[in-house]
Design a protein around this motif. Structure first.
Motif, PDB file in Angstrom:
ATOM      1  N   UNK A   6       0.850  -1.173  -0.072  1.00 41.40           N
ATOM      2  CA  UNK A   6       0.018   0.006   0.106  1.00 41.40           C
ATOM      3  C   UNK A   6       0.985   1.344   0.076  1.00 41.40           C
ATOM      4  N   UNK A   7       0.602   2.086  -0.894  1.00 47.18           N
ATOM      5  CA  UNK A   7       1.602   3.423  -1.115  1.00 47.18           C
ATOM      6  C   UNK A   7       0.984   4.247  -2.056  1.00 47.18           C
ATOM      7  N   UNK A  31      -3.249   1.743  -4.231  1.00 42.04           N
ATOM      8  CA  UNK A  31      -3.034   3.084  -4.195  1.00 42.04           C
ATOM      9  C   UNK A  31      -4.214   3.807  -4.374  1.00 42.04           C
ATOM     10  N   UNK A  32      -4.234   5.181  -4.285  1.00 41.62           N
ATOM     11  CA  UNK A  32      -5.398   6.056  -4.451  1.00 41.62           C
ATOM     12  C   UNK A  32      -5.540   6.406  -5.950  1.00 41.62           C
ATOM     13  N   UNK A  33      -6.931   7.153  -6.406  1.00 45.02           N
ATOM     14  CA  UNK A  33      -7.253   7.298  -7.641  1.00 45.02           C
ATOM     15  C   UNK A  33      -6.335   8.425  -8.008  1.00 45.02           C
ATOM     16  N   UNK A  46      -0.889   8.930  -8.859  1.00 47.32           N
ATOM     17  CA  UNK A  46       0.076   9.044  -7.632  1.00 47.32           C
ATOM     18  C   UNK A  46       1.529   8.279  -8.386  1.00 47.32           C
ATOM     19  N   UNK A  47       2.664   8.756  -7.576  1.00 45.59           N
ATOM     20  CA  UNK A  47       3.842   8.539  -7.927  1.00 45.59           C
ATOM     21  C   UNK A  47       3.842   6.989  -8.039  1.00 45.59           C
ATOM     22  N   UNK A  58       0.086  -5.951 -10.697  1.00 47.44           N
ATOM     23  CA  UNK A  58      -1.012  -5.425 -10.694  1.00 47.44           C
ATOM     24  C   UNK A  58      -1.219  -4.190  -9.695  1.00 47.44           C
ATOM     25  N   UNK A  59      -2.002  -2.905 -10.273  1.00 45.62           N
ATOM     26  CA  UNK A  59      -1.954  -1.824  -9.652  1.00 45.62           C
ATOM     27  C   UNK A  59      -3.373  -1.494  -9.579  1.00 45.62           C
TER      28      UNK A  59
END
Length: 325
Positions: A6-7, A31-33, A46-47, A58-59
């Motif tokens: 998670x990052x 990660x976040x949208x 996100x970076x 998979x992201x």
């Protein structure tokens, strides 16, 4: 052992690089949208997503981990444990319970000090001389879980946020490499935090970066070192009035780099004119309550970053800059 990472940001990416370089590949990165960023409000991923695009990992981008369908997708990866590094969202207990070997969180402070979203900035602005990284067994409360491993590092008196940020991210990655094998073998017992000693950082806003020249040199210098990167350090210098014209528009001067004027013997007490911008020997100074700072890099609103000397050359006629002899 399967794990999920998670990052979101550069801190996350640096921790991820350490793991990847030693053969640790997650089943998925959560990660976040994508979100708008910058003055032009451009939709930006996100970076960690940009870094790992094309890696074959998979992201997944979720706006919330409370949705039942989202939880089913996370559970479907069948991970034994998870690693969290600057995910910047609270992970619900129902998600934490999915991982038999727990969730390891990399937090850049010496917990229980500086829980919350801005621990590095808070440590520097408070004048702390040391900080560190805590790896905790995550629970449902913010930065509250028991400590698995903790290491310290000094904060140099001339270090800025980005210096400490990068070092702590690298420390976090190295600590995980030492920790993971021992943790999975059951050789480490987490230690409960002393919750009575907890201190908290906050979400920073533009207002937090405002410089008050009436404060001490150390207070202002620490603020610049902490906030120059984000959310930005700034002041509103006095403008020269022009007869026959309405009051000038607000003028913002960002400050990116400064240093204490050691031994110059200047300050409010010595010049008798109060705090503010001053020119001494063709250098730009900020006179403070008990001394002065040399402003090395500044940015007038709407302009590029420039040296203090360049600012003086371009703005002497617009901004009140006293000549100190």
């Amino acid at each position: 052992m399967k794990f999920i990472f998670f990052g979101t940001n550069i801190f996350s990416g640096t921790v991820f690089d350490s793991l990847s370089a030693h053969g640790y590949a997650p089943e998925a990165i959560i990660t976040v949208p994508d979100d708008v960023a910058g003055r032009k409000q451009v939709l930006t991923p996100p970076h960690i997503k940009e870094k790992c695009a094309g890696s074959g990992i998979h992201i997944a981008q979720y706006s919330s981990l409370k949705d039942p369908e989202t939880r089913k997708k996370i559970a479907s990866f069948g991970a034994d444990f998870a690693i969290v590094a600057a995910y910047r969202k609270i992970i619900p207990q129902a998600v934490l319970d999915m991982f038999p070997n727990g969730v390891l969180d990399v937090h850049p402070s010496l917990l229980p000090k500086w829980r919350g979203p801005s621990p590095i900035e808070s440590a520097i602005s408070a004048g702390d001389t040391e900080t560190g990284v805590s790896i905790i067994l995550l629970d449902a409360d913010m930065d509250h879980g028991p400590i698995i491993l903790q290491e310290k590092t000094d904060i140099g008196s001339d270090e800025y946020f980005e210096d400490v940020y990068g070092r702590l991210a690298r420390m976090g990655g190295a600590m995980l490499l030492k920790l993971i094998p021992q943790w999975l073998d059951g050789k480490i017992e987490p230690k409960e935090q002393d919750h009575t000693r907890a201190t908290f950082s906050k979400m920073l806003s533009w207002k937090d970066g405002k410089v008050d020249p009436g404060q001490s040199v150390s207070e202002i210098y620490n603020r610049i070192r902490a906030f120059a990167c984000e959310p930005g350090c700034w002041m509103e210098p006095e403008q020269k009035s022009e007869s026959g014209k309405d009051k000038a528009e607000r003028f913002i001067l960002k400050i990116f780099r400064a240093k204490p004027a050691i031994g110059d013997g200047i300050g409010v007490s010595s010049n008798g004119k109060g705090p503010g911008l001053c020119e001494i020997g063709k250098q730009l100074y900020l006179i403070c309550k008990d001394g002065a700072l040399v402003l090395e890099q500044v940015q007038p609103q709407g302009k590029r970053v420039m040296s203090g000397i360049e600012f003086l050359n371009g703005y002497r006629k617009k901004i009140q800059v006293r000549l100190f002899e």
